[in-house]
Design a protein around this motif. Structure first.
Motif, mmCIF file in Angstrom:
data_model
loop_
_atom_site.group_PDB
_atom_site.id
_atom_site.type_symbol
_atom_site.label_atom_id
_atom_site.label_comp_id
_atom_site.label_asym_id
_atom_site.label_seq_id
_atom_site.Cartn_x
_atom_site.Cartn_y
_atom_site.Cartn_z
ATOM 1 N N GLY A 195 -15.607 -9.584 -10.762
ATOM 2 C CA GLY A 195 -16.210 -10.040 -9.520
ATOM 3 C C GLY A 195 -17.519 -9.364 -9.218
ATOM 4 O O GLY A 195 -18.168 -9.670 -8.226
ATOM 5 N N GLY A 196 -17.919 -8.396 -10.022
ATOM 6 C CA GLY A 196 -19.250 -7.848 -9.860
ATOM 7 C C GLY A 196 -19.275 -6.610 -8.995
ATOM 8 O O GLY A 196 -18.276 -6.068 -8.558
ATOM 9 N N LEU A 204 -13.641 1.703 -5.523
ATOM 10 C CA LEU A 204 -12.647 1.812 -6.587
ATOM 11 C C LEU A 204 -13.092 2.794 -7.651
ATOM 12 O O LEU A 204 -12.292 3.607 -8.142
ATOM 13 C CB LEU A 204 -12.381 0.440 -7.204
ATOM 14 C CG LEU A 204 -11.394 0.411 -8.374
ATOM 15 C CD1 LEU A 204 -10.044 0.990 -7.968
ATOM 16 C CD2 LEU A 204 -11.223 -1.001 -8.901
ATOM 17 N N ASP A 205 -14.371 2.757 -8.035
ATOM 18 C CA ASP A 205 -14.877 3.715 -9.012
ATOM 19 C C ASP A 205 -14.722 5.150 -8.514
ATOM 20 O O ASP A 205 -14.399 6.066 -9.286
ATOM 21 C CB ASP A 205 -16.347 3.424 -9.325
ATOM 22 C CG ASP A 205 -16.522 2.237 -10.240
ATOM 23 O OD1 ASP A 205 -15.530 1.831 -10.871
ATOM 24 O OD2 ASP A 205 -17.647 1.699 -10.326
ATOM 25 N N HIS A 235 -4.932 -1.054 1.324
ATOM 26 C CA HIS A 235 -6.251 -1.356 0.754
ATOM 27 C C HIS A 235 -6.405 -0.714 -0.628
ATOM 28 O O HIS A 235 -7.037 -1.291 -1.517
ATOM 29 C CB HIS A 235 -7.353 -0.868 1.686
ATOM 30 C CG HIS A 235 -8.715 -1.362 1.305
ATOM 31 N ND1 HIS A 235 -9.003 -2.697 1.125
ATOM 32 C CD2 HIS A 235 -9.877 -0.693 1.035
ATOM 33 C CE1 HIS A 235 -10.272 -2.839 0.787
ATOM 34 N NE2 HIS A 235 -10.815 -1.636 0.719
ATOM 35 N N VAL A 236 -5.819 0.449 -0.829
ATOM 36 C CA VAL A 236 -5.854 1.081 -2.158
ATOM 37 C C VAL A 236 -5.167 0.173 -3.175
ATOM 38 O O VAL A 236 -5.681 -0.049 -4.278
ATOM 39 C CB VAL A 236 -5.185 2.465 -2.123
ATOM 40 C CG1 VAL A 236 -5.161 3.075 -3.534
ATOM 41 C CG2 VAL A 236 -5.910 3.402 -1.170
ATOM 42 N N TYR A 237 -4.019 -0.375 -2.821
ATOM 43 C CA TYR A 237 -3.317 -1.292 -3.722
ATOM 44 C C TYR A 237 -4.162 -2.536 -4.007
ATOM 45 O O TYR A 237 -4.220 -3.025 -5.148
ATOM 46 C CB TYR A 237 -1.966 -1.700 -3.136
ATOM 47 C CG TYR A 237 -0.866 -0.717 -3.420
ATOM 48 C CD1 TYR A 237 -0.116 -0.817 -4.591
ATOM 49 C CD2 TYR A 237 -0.582 0.319 -2.539
ATOM 50 C CE1 TYR A 237 0.900 0.087 -4.861
ATOM 51 C CE2 TYR A 237 0.431 1.229 -2.809
ATOM 52 C CZ TYR A 237 1.165 1.114 -3.970
ATOM 53 O OH TYR A 237 2.161 2.015 -4.255
ATOM 54 N N PHE A 240 -6.946 -1.621 -6.607
ATOM 55 C CA PHE A 240 -6.480 -1.451 -7.977
ATOM 56 C C PHE A 240 -5.969 -2.764 -8.570
ATOM 57 O O PHE A 240 -5.986 -2.945 -9.795
ATOM 58 C CB PHE A 240 -5.408 -0.359 -8.056
ATOM 59 C CG PHE A 240 -5.982 1.025 -8.142
ATOM 60 C CD1 PHE A 240 -6.256 1.602 -9.368
ATOM 61 C CD2 PHE A 240 -6.278 1.735 -6.990
ATOM 62 C CE1 PHE A 240 -6.807 2.878 -9.449
ATOM 63 C CE2 PHE A 240 -6.827 3.017 -7.052
ATOM 64 C CZ PHE A 240 -7.097 3.589 -8.292
ATOM 65 N N ALA A 241 -5.544 -3.685 -7.716
ATOM 66 C CA ALA A 241 -5.138 -5.000 -8.219
ATOM 67 C C ALA A 241 -6.305 -5.733 -8.859
ATOM 68 O O ALA A 241 -6.108 -6.605 -9.728
ATOM 69 C CB ALA A 241 -4.560 -5.831 -7.080
ATOM 70 N N ARG A 242 -7.540 -5.383 -8.485
ATOM 71 C CA ARG A 242 -8.722 -6.018 -9.067
ATOM 72 C C ARG A 242 -8.875 -5.695 -10.548
ATOM 73 O O ARG A 242 -9.565 -6.418 -11.274
ATOM 74 C CB ARG A 242 -9.982 -5.588 -8.305
ATOM 75 C CG ARG A 242 -10.033 -6.097 -6.865
ATOM 76 C CD ARG A 242 -11.045 -5.304 -6.041
ATOM 77 N NE ARG A 242 -12.414 -5.474 -6.515
ATOM 78 C CZ ARG A 242 -13.252 -6.421 -6.089
ATOM 79 N NH1 ARG A 242 -12.856 -7.294 -5.195
ATOM 80 N NH2 ARG A 242 -14.482 -6.487 -6.557
ATOM 81 N N ILE A 243 -8.267 -4.621 -11.016
ATOM 82 C CA ILE A 243 -8.307 -4.298 -12.445
ATOM 83 C C ILE A 243 -6.928 -4.469 -13.074
ATOM 84 O O ILE A 243 -6.623 -3.903 -14.124
ATOM 85 C CB ILE A 243 -8.865 -2.883 -12.708
ATOM 86 C CG1 ILE A 243 -8.064 -1.828 -11.952
ATOM 87 C CG2 ILE A 243 -10.337 -2.817 -12.361
ATOM 88 C CD1 ILE A 243 -8.435 -0.400 -12.339
#
Length: 315
Positions: A195-196, A204-205, A235-237, A240-243
């Motif tokens: 998603g950029g 997240l990084d 929000h943390v979950y 991390f769901a994005r990866i």
């Protein structure tokens, strides 16, 4: 180094011997040549030249069969044009382009011309990337102009030239260095966060860096990540769901990766398994051993024996 000359009728047997089983389709006048360096039990560097077009298919049934080393294939085209399909995407390949292939999943490789390739076959566990990152990087053409790709390509060429002159431990070290360069190059291929760029990616990084820098803390949990970065646990979950993972799974995988690196390092050979477990934040040895076996298919002691027996004496 082994040199192999073979016909279309022999291609499937040769592919099974030096790379992986595939279904091959060739023309009536197909001829090929391969030169193979066995760098270690889990690392093979080989050059291949198909003089006419070829189609190589690894079916779902073939991919589902157990692999003894959970192999990956990295290929750099030197001449010719071709395509690789995996994970519902095609990579277009030309001279200088690299591509990563996951033999544990179906794929199709086809060339429109004769091709020359440099190939590295290696155990997936050696690649310093997470499972989701590896899958995202497969079947994506790697830009020949990218500096990391240029470094990797030149290194593989030079390694192929001098491999016969190296000792067995040196070949193993050189092969592992190639995998580290590959990991660096692959980070340019697929973004760590689909998603950029954006605030979510930056956050997240930061969380991932915090995890890597605090692996030794046995109390590191998702609640701590949320508190330190001023967001909710939910929000943390979501981040991390994005990866394709969860905070707990990411933390566990990072800890096991760090432990695996220590178990493979001759400088850590004097440390007990329990010391390494504690160093990555897992205080219960039985918990560490169970998690390690689930992740890598062997015990920590078994991994150490397999990866230190060629390393020679400590400096």
């Amino acid at each position: 180094m082994r040199i192999l000359e073979y016909s279309g009728e022999e291609l499937e047997q040769v592919a099974k011997e030096i790379c992986l089983p595939v279904i091959a389709r060739t023309g009536p006048h197909f001829r090929a040549r391969a030169a193979v360096h066995e760098l270690s039990e889990s690392l093979t560097l080989f050059w291949s030249h198909f003089r006419t077009p070829v189609s190589l298919v690894r079916t779902g049934r073939m991919a589902a069969r157990p692999s003894t080393d959970n192999a990956m294939i990295f290929c750099v085209y030197r001449a010719g044009r071709g395509r690789v399909r995996q994970h519902d995407r095609w990579a277009e390949l030309a001279a200088g382009t690299g591509v990563l292939i996951e033999p544990g999943k179906p794929h199709h490789q086809v060339s429109q011309t004769g091709i020359r390739c440099m190939n590295l076959r290696f155990s997936r566990e050696l690649l310093p990337l997470h499972t989701a990152e590896i899958t995202e990087a497969c079947a994506r053409g790697m830009d020949p102009a990218a500096p990391a790709m240029q470094m990797l390509s030149s290194y593989l060429d030079r390694l192929f030239e001098v491999a016969d002159e190296l000792t067995a431990p040196q070949r193993l070290d050189a092969g592992r260095a190639a995998i580290e360069l590959l990991g660096m190059a692959l980070r340019d291929v697929a973004p760590s966060v689909p998603g950029g760029d954006g605030p979510a990616a930056v956050l997240l990084d930061m969380m991932r860096m915090h995890v890597r820098e605090h692996l030794a803390d046995p109390h590191l949990r998702v609640e701590e990540l949320a508190r330190r970065h001023h967001v909710s646990v939910a929000h943390v979950y979501t981040l991390f769901a994005r990866i394709g993972t969860t905070p707990g799974a990411y933390l566990r995988e990072e800890r096991l990766l760090a432990a695996r690196a220590m178990l493979s390092d001759p400088r850590c050979a004097r440390f007990k398994i329990s010391d390494i477990s504690a160093a990555v934040g897992i205080l219960d040895l039985s918990t560490f051993e169970r998690a390690f076996r689930r992740q890598y298919g062997t015990t920590p002691a078994g991994w150490r024996r397999a990866h230190l027996h060629r390393a020679g004496p400590l400096p």
